[in-house]
Design a protein around this motif. Sequence first.
Motif, short mmCIF file in Angstrom:
data_model
loop_
_atom_site.label_atom_id
_atom_site.label_comp_id
_atom_site.label_asym_id
_atom_site.label_seq_id
_atom_site.Cartn_x
_atom_site.Cartn_y
_atom_site.Cartn_z
N SER A 298 22.08 -17.94 19.66
CA SER A 298 21.16 -18.89 19.03
C SER A 298 19.93 -19.12 19.89
CB SER A 298 21.88 -20.21 18.77
OG SER A 298 21.05 -21.13 18.10
N CYS A 299 20.12 -19.22 21.20
CA CYS A 299 18.98 -19.40 22.11
C CYS A 299 18.08 -18.17 22.13
CB CYS A 299 19.48 -19.70 23.53
SG CYS A 299 20.17 -21.36 23.74
N ILE A 300 18.68 -16.99 22.08
CA ILE A 300 17.88 -15.76 22.03
C ILE A 300 17.03 -15.74 20.77
CG2 ILE A 300 18.02 -13.25 21.75
CD1 ILE A 300 20.48 -13.30 23.58
N VAL A 301 17.63 -16.10 19.65
CA VAL A 301 16.89 -16.16 18.39
C VAL A 301 15.73 -17.16 18.49
CG1 VAL A 301 17.02 -16.79 15.95
CG2 VAL A 301 18.85 -15.44 16.99
N GLY A 302 16.00 -18.32 19.11
CA GLY A 302 14.96 -19.32 19.29
C GLY A 302 13.79 -18.79 20.10
N CYS A 303 14.08 -18.07 21.18
CA CYS A 303 13.02 -17.50 22.02
C CYS A 303 12.20 -16.45 21.26
CB CYS A 303 13.62 -16.86 23.28
SG CYS A 303 14.31 -18.03 24.46
N ILE A 304 12.88 -15.63 20.47
CA ILE A 304 12.18 -14.60 19.70
C ILE A 304 11.27 -15.24 18.65
CG2 ILE A 304 12.49 -12.68 18.08
CD1 ILE A 304 15.06 -11.97 19.62
N ILE A 305 11.77 -16.30 18.01
CA ILE A 305 10.94 -17.00 17.02
C ILE A 305 9.72 -17.63 17.69
CG2 ILE A 305 10.86 -18.92 15.37
CD1 ILE A 305 13.79 -18.38 14.74
N TYR A 307 8.19 -16.45 20.25
CA TYR A 307 7.29 -15.32 20.50
C TYR A 307 6.44 -15.00 19.26
CZ TYR A 307 6.00 -10.37 20.88
OH TYR A 307 5.33 -9.17 20.86
N MET A 308 7.03 -15.18 18.08
CA MET A 308 6.34 -14.85 16.83
C MET A 308 5.62 -16.04 16.20
SD MET A 308 9.09 -12.27 15.01
CE MET A 308 10.32 -13.57 14.81
N THR A 309 5.71 -17.21 16.83
CA THR A 309 5.18 -18.44 16.24
C THR A 309 3.67 -18.42 16.07
OG1 THR A 309 7.00 -19.84 16.99
CG2 THR A 309 4.87 -20.92 16.64
N LYS A 310 3.24 -18.74 14.83
CA LYS A 310 1.82 -18.88 14.52
C LYS A 310 1.53 -20.16 13.74
CE LYS A 310 0.72 -14.83 16.24
NZ LYS A 310 -0.11 -14.72 17.48
N SER A 311 2.60 -20.92 13.44
CA SER A 311 2.44 -22.14 12.64
C SER A 311 3.42 -23.20 13.13
CB SER A 311 2.69 -21.86 11.16
OG SER A 311 4.05 -21.49 10.96
N THR A 312 3.18 -24.45 12.71
CA THR A 312 4.06 -25.55 13.09
C THR A 312 5.46 -25.36 12.53
OG1 THR A 312 2.17 -27.07 13.13
CG2 THR A 312 4.36 -28.06 13.01
N GLY A 313 5.57 -24.86 11.31
CA GLY A 313 6.88 -24.64 10.71
C GLY A 313 7.72 -23.66 11.50
N THR A 314 7.12 -22.56 11.93
CA THR A 314 7.84 -21.58 12.74
C THR A 314 8.23 -22.17 14.08
OG1 THR A 314 6.43 -19.90 11.72
CG2 THR A 314 7.80 -19.20 13.55
N LEU A 315 7.34 -22.97 14.66
CA LEU A 315 7.64 -23.63 15.93
C LEU A 315 8.88 -24.51 15.81
CD1 LEU A 315 6.49 -24.39 18.88
CD2 LEU A 315 5.59 -26.41 17.71
N LEU A 316 8.95 -25.28 14.73
CA LEU A 316 10.09 -26.19 14.54
C LEU A 316 11.37 -25.41 14.25
CD1 LEU A 316 8.43 -29.08 12.49
CD2 LEU A 316 8.66 -28.80 14.97
N LEU A 317 11.25 -24.27 13.58
CA LEU A 317 12.43 -23.42 13.36
C LEU A 317 12.97 -22.91 14.69
CD1 LEU A 317 14.29 -22.00 11.31
CD2 LEU A 317 12.66 -20.09 11.29
N ALA A 318 12.07 -22.53 15.59
CA ALA A 318 12.50 -22.11 16.93
C ALA A 318 13.21 -23.24 17.64
CB ALA A 318 11.28 -21.65 17.73
N ALA A 319 12.71 -24.47 17.47
CA ALA A 319 13.34 -25.62 18.11
C ALA A 319 14.76 -25.85 17.58
CB ALA A 319 12.49 -26.87 17.87
N VAL A 320 14.97 -25.59 16.29
CA VAL A 320 16.30 -25.74 15.69
C VAL A 320 17.30 -24.79 16.36
CG1 VAL A 320 17.67 -25.39 13.60
CG2 VAL A 320 15.49 -26.60 13.47
N PHE A 321 16.93 -23.52 16.48
CA PHE A 321 17.83 -22.53 17.05
C PHE A 321 18.06 -22.75 18.54
CE2 PHE A 321 17.00 -20.15 13.16
CZ PHE A 321 18.22 -19.53 12.93
#
Length: 414
Positions: A298-305, A307-321
Motif C-alpha cells: 500500500s505504501c509503495i502504491v502511495g509513493c507511485i501515485i 510520483y504521478m500526481t498532477k491534481s489535488t484529487g490524485t494527491l489525496l488518493l496517494a494520502a489514502v494509500f
Amino acid sequence: MGELGTTISNKRGINKVKESLWTKPFVLLILSNLFLFLSLEMLLPTLPMFAANKGGSDAEIGLIIGLFTFSAVLLRPFVGMASDKFGKKLLLLVGVAICLIGTASYYAAVTITMMLMLRIVHGVGFGISTTLYGTVASDIIPASRRGEGMGFFGTGNAIAISLGPFLGIWLMEEFGFSVLFIVGACILLIAMVCTAFVKGDTKEERAKAQIASATETSFMLRFIEPKALMPSLLGLLVGLSLGGVISFITLFGKETGVQNIGFFFLVLAISEFLIRFISGRIFDSKGRFWVLFPAAISCIVGCIILYMTKSTGTLLLAAVFYGAGFGAIFPGLQAWVIDRVEPQRRGVATATFYNAFDIGIGSGAMLLGLVATWSNYATMYLVSSLFFVIYLVVYFVYEKQLKQAGLAEIVKRS
C-alpha cells in the motif's frame, strides 16, 4: 464491558478468552499520548518561523530541528534502566514535565543559542516519554489483543498529525507565539494529569527488572535488545521513506502547482486512523505477515501515485494509500517487538525500535532531499518507494529462514 467475553481462536488454533481492552488506564494512556504529540505537532510548522524571527539562518533552523531528534535518540537507550530503578509511571511523568518546561520556555529564548539548548531539553523529554508510553501501553494491553491494542493506542499520533499543524498555525497567526507556547504547555499539563491516574508498576516488578538488568553481563545488551533488531530494521526502512514524504510535501505542491496541499496530512491521518480498526485484529488472528506485507504494498502504491500526481484529487488518493500502509505497519512492528521480548526487556526493546525509526526519518529527509536536488520532488517520491521494496526483500528472507529453521527442528525431533 466485562472482563471476560467470548472466546476467540488465534492463528495456531488455540482457544483463548477475549480479554477486555478498553480499560480506564488504557483510555487515559491513549489521551495522554495524543496530547503529547498534539503539542509537538503544533510546533513543527511554527517553531522554524519563530527561529527565523529571532534571526536564525537556514542552517541554524535545520540544527534546531535536528538536535531535537538527536538528543531523543541518544537518551532512549538509558530509559529502560532508569525505569527499572524509578518506575515507568514516575519516569513518564518526568518526561512529559520536561516537555512542558521546554515548550513553555521557548518564548523566553532571546537568542538562537538559547533555542538550541531548549531544543535539546525538549528532545530529552520526548525521548523519555515516547519510549515509556509504548512500554506502559504494552504492559496494560492483554497479550491476546496486542496487535489491536497497539493499533488503537497509536491513533493519538494520527489525530495529532492532522490537527496539530493546523492548530499551531492558527494560534500563531491569530494570537502570536506567546499564546502558541502557553497553549502547548497547557496541553502537556493535561497529558500529565491523564498519566497520573494510570497505575504504575509495583516494587516487585521493578525489583525483577533490576535483577534481570544486573545479571546481564553484556554492556551492549543493557542498551540494545537483539530480539528487537529485525522489527527495528524494518522500522528504519519505513522511517527512511516517511522522512521524505512528510518533509517535502509542501515544496512538492509548489513544484507541481497542486493546490490545497495541507489536506494531504488530514487525509493521511484519517486513513491511518481508520485502518487500525482492521489491521490490529488481523495481526492478532492471522499473524504479522498478513499486516506487514500488504501494508508495505500500500505504501509503495502511495509513493507511485505521488510520483504521478498532477491534481489535488490524485494527491489525496496517494494520502489514502500511504496513510493506510503506514497506519498498519507502525503498530504492527511495535506489537511484534513486544511479542518477542520478556516483560522486563520491553523498555530497552521499545527504545531500540523508536531509535531506529527516528534515525530513519532524519536520514531519509537528508537522503531524499539530495535526490530532489539532483532531480525533482516527483522523482524523489518514486525513489522513496524503493525503501519499501528493500523492506519486502528483507522481510521475505527473514520469514523464509525462520520457516526453514522450523522445518529443520521438526526433522531433528522426528
